[in-house]
Scaffold this motif. Structure first.
Motif, short mmCIF file in Angstrom:
data_model
loop_
_atom_site.label_atom_id
_atom_site.label_comp_id
_atom_site.label_asym_id
_atom_site.label_seq_id
_atom_site.Cartn_x
_atom_site.Cartn_y
_atom_site.Cartn_z
N GLN A 160 0.83 -1.21 0.00
CA GLN A 160 0.00 0.00 0.00
C GLN A 160 0.86 1.26 0.00
OE1 GLN A 160 -2.35 -0.87 3.45
NE2 GLN A 160 -3.98 -1.88 2.29
N LYS A 161 1.98 1.21 0.72
CA LYS A 161 2.88 2.37 0.76
C LYS A 161 3.47 2.62 -0.63
CE LYS A 161 6.84 4.35 3.18
NZ LYS A 161 7.86 4.15 4.24
N GLN A 162 3.85 1.54 -1.33
CA GLN A 162 4.40 1.68 -2.68
C GLN A 162 3.35 2.23 -3.65
OE1 GLN A 162 6.37 -2.53 -2.49
NE2 GLN A 162 7.39 -1.44 -4.14
N MET A 163 2.11 1.77 -3.50
CA MET A 163 1.03 2.26 -4.36
C MET A 163 0.79 3.75 -4.09
SD MET A 163 -0.13 -0.21 -6.36
CE MET A 163 -1.85 0.10 -6.78
N GLN A 164 0.79 4.13 -2.83
CA GLN A 164 0.58 5.53 -2.47
C GLN A 164 1.69 6.41 -3.05
OE1 GLN A 164 0.99 6.54 1.72
NE2 GLN A 164 -0.73 7.96 1.57
N ASN A 165 2.92 5.96 -2.95
CA ASN A 165 4.05 6.72 -3.47
C ASN A 165 3.99 6.87 -4.99
OD1 ASN A 165 5.09 7.01 -0.90
ND2 ASN A 165 6.52 5.29 -1.07
N ALA A 166 3.35 5.88 -5.64
CA ALA A 166 3.22 5.92 -7.09
C ALA A 166 1.98 6.68 -7.54
CB ALA A 166 3.19 4.50 -7.66
N GLY A 167 1.20 7.19 -6.59
CA GLY A 167 -0.02 7.92 -6.92
C GLY A 167 -1.15 7.02 -7.39
N LEU A 168 -1.13 5.77 -6.94
CA LEU A 168 -2.15 4.80 -7.35
C LEU A 168 -3.02 4.41 -6.16
CD1 LEU A 168 0.21 2.54 -9.50
CD2 LEU A 168 -1.48 4.17 -10.37
N SER A 169 -4.14 3.78 -6.44
CA SER A 169 -5.08 3.41 -5.40
C SER A 169 -4.52 2.31 -4.51
CB SER A 169 -6.40 2.95 -6.03
OG SER A 169 -7.25 2.35 -5.07
N GLU A 170 -4.46 2.59 -3.20
CA GLU A 170 -3.99 1.57 -2.25
C GLU A 170 -4.95 0.39 -2.20
OE1 GLU A 170 -3.05 3.21 1.61
OE2 GLU A 170 -2.72 5.19 0.71
N GLN A 171 -6.24 0.66 -2.44
CA GLN A 171 -7.25 -0.39 -2.35
C GLN A 171 -6.98 -1.51 -3.35
OE1 GLN A 171 -11.23 0.74 -3.44
NE2 GLN A 171 -12.17 -0.85 -2.20
N SER A 172 -6.36 -1.17 -4.49
CA SER A 172 -6.09 -2.19 -5.51
C SER A 172 -5.18 -3.28 -4.96
CB SER A 172 -5.45 -1.56 -6.74
OG SER A 172 -6.34 -0.67 -7.37
N ALA A 173 -4.23 -2.92 -4.10
CA ALA A 173 -3.34 -3.91 -3.50
C ALA A 173 -4.13 -4.86 -2.61
CB ALA A 173 -2.24 -3.23 -2.71
N THR A 174 -5.08 -4.31 -1.85
CA THR A 174 -5.91 -5.15 -0.99
C THR A 174 -6.79 -6.07 -1.82
OG1 THR A 174 -5.97 -3.38 0.65
CG2 THR A 174 -7.61 -5.13 0.88
N LEU A 175 -7.38 -5.54 -2.90
CA LEU A 175 -8.23 -6.36 -3.76
C LEU A 175 -7.43 -7.48 -4.42
CD1 LEU A 175 -10.35 -3.54 -5.44
CD2 LEU A 175 -11.12 -5.19 -3.72
N LEU A 176 -6.19 -7.18 -4.81
CA LEU A 176 -5.33 -8.21 -5.39
C LEU A 176 -5.09 -9.32 -4.37
CD1 LEU A 176 -3.48 -9.26 -7.67
CD2 LEU A 176 -1.65 -7.84 -6.68
N MET A 177 -4.79 -8.94 -3.14
CA MET A 177 -4.57 -9.93 -2.09
C MET A 177 -5.81 -10.78 -1.86
SD MET A 177 -2.50 -11.22 0.18
CE MET A 177 -1.20 -10.04 0.61
N LEU A 178 -6.97 -10.14 -1.78
CA LEU A 178 -8.21 -10.87 -1.53
C LEU A 178 -8.48 -11.90 -2.62
CD1 LEU A 178 -10.53 -7.96 -0.31
CD2 LEU A 178 -9.63 -9.84 1.08
N GLU A 179 -8.28 -11.50 -3.88
CA GLU A 179 -8.55 -12.42 -4.99
C GLU A 179 -7.56 -13.57 -5.02
OE1 GLU A 179 -11.00 -12.71 -6.92
OE2 GLU A 179 -12.07 -10.81 -6.66
N LEU A 180 -6.28 -13.26 -4.81
CA LEU A 180 -5.26 -14.32 -4.86
C LEU A 180 -5.40 -15.29 -3.68
CD1 LEU A 180 -2.08 -12.31 -5.97
CD2 LEU A 180 -3.52 -13.79 -7.36
N ALA A 181 -5.82 -14.74 -2.52
CA ALA A 181 -5.98 -15.58 -1.33
C ALA A 181 -7.34 -16.24 -1.26
CB ALA A 181 -5.76 -14.73 -0.08
N ASN A 182 -8.25 -15.84 -2.18
CA ASN A 182 -9.63 -16.35 -2.17
C ASN A 182 -10.29 -16.10 -0.82
OD1 ASN A 182 -11.91 -17.53 -3.31
ND2 ASN A 182 -11.33 -19.59 -2.67
N MET A 183 -10.14 -14.87 -0.34
CA MET A 183 -10.68 -14.46 0.95
C MET A 183 -11.67 -13.32 0.77
SD MET A 183 -7.43 -14.10 3.52
CE MET A 183 -6.72 -15.49 4.40
N ASP A 184 -12.52 -13.11 1.78
CA ASP A 184 -13.26 -11.87 1.84
C ASP A 184 -12.59 -10.96 2.87
OD1 ASP A 184 -14.11 -12.64 4.42
OD2 ASP A 184 -15.96 -13.51 3.65
#
Length: 285
Positions: A12-36
């Motif tokens: 999330q810190k890397q996404m923030q520094n790049a000016g991108l949505s931090e939420q995308s990192a969380t969504l990626l984790m949720l999908e890869l982990a098959n979690m809610d």
């Protein structure tokens, strides 16, 4: 092994520094982990499985480069159905789900009593609109066109994945339907409507097909083509439904009135209060 929290905080810190949505990192984790979200929170301080860490570390640089999450995952959810997406098709947007919902409502009002309702989706891309309509209302006979054979290949896969019987044909806008001398009750299109000189986000401009984005100098090129040519394929009682740019209401209503002077023309707002859907009703009273 890092914990879920450690991995996500760093991403999330890397996404923030790049000016991108931090939420995308969380969504990626949720999908890869098959979690809610709830399960992830409960496991926040647990060590990640090594396979998951490897998968996340492999995918995350693509996310950090601005590549859409949907391309990394290879799919997007639309109207409750899963659709394959890649660089050959436009990623289905949530606002287009509202177009589908309003089309179904208009069908119920004007065509539910008709036995054989013919529907065409012009510029189908991933097939999201056509397939969702067929799944929601199996009585519809749905045909979809696209000028891109590669897009139609994706749409065909999506029809099989979702077990939807939709006919696809390759060609420019309504021309393949004219050539086949077909006639329809409902015509739908989410055409390219972005003006050629409009600046787009990096994730859209560099990763999605331009043929599905740009609609000429004023963004109205493909609406005019459909307005002019659609009369050759529409039944007397018919309906046209389009997604439009939020700032195109007045221009498109004026254009539509030129071609359909005796028809009911209305623009509907999306849930954010923006003008996003154009409906034209021919002899539907």
């Amino acid at each position: 092994m890092p914990t879920y929290r450690q991995c996500l905080k760093q991403a999330q810190k890397q996404m923030q520094n790049a000016g991108l949505s931090e939420q995308s990192a969380t969504l990626l984790m949720l999908e890869l982990a098959n979690m809610d979200s709830q399960n992830l929170y409960m496991d926040y301080e647990k060590e990640m499985p090594s396979e998951l860490e490897e998968s996340f570390n492999e995918a995350f640089p693509r996310l950090l480069s601005g590549e859409p999450l949907q391309h990394i995952l290879g799919f997007e959810w639309f109207y409750g159905y899963r659709f394959k997406v890649n660089e050959d098709v436009l990623i289905p947007r949530p606002e287009t789900e509202e177009l589908v919902a309003n089309i179904l409502a208009a069908y119920d009002e004007h065509f539910a009593d008709k036995e054989n309702v013919m529907v065409c989706d012009i510029g189908t891309g991933s097939g999201a609109i056509a397939i969702s309509l067929k799944k929601e209302e199996p009585k519809l006979n749905v045909m979809a066109t696209d000028i891109s054979e590669r897009a139609l290949a994706v749409a065909g896969e999506n029809a099989k994945i979702n077990e939807a019987q939709v006919a696809f044909c390759c060609g420019d806008m309504v021309e393949p339907l004219i050539e086949r001398q077909l006639h329809f009750d409902i015509l739908i299109s989410n055409p390219p409507y972005i003006p050629n000189d409009e600046e787009l986000e990096h994730s859209v401009k560099d990763f999605e097909p331009h043929v599905a984005l740009f609609g000429g100098d004023d963004g109205l090129k493909f609406y005019r083509i459909i307005f002019e040519r659609s009369k050759l394929i529409l039944n007397e009682k018919s309906m046209l439904a389009f997604e439009i740019g939020y700032n195109q209401k007045e221009a498109l209503m004026a254009e539509a009135a030129k071609y359909f002077p005796d028809s009911k023309i209305e623009v509907l707002k999306d849930m954010n209060g923006k003008n996003r859907m154009l409906f034209i009703y021919n002899h539907c009273d």
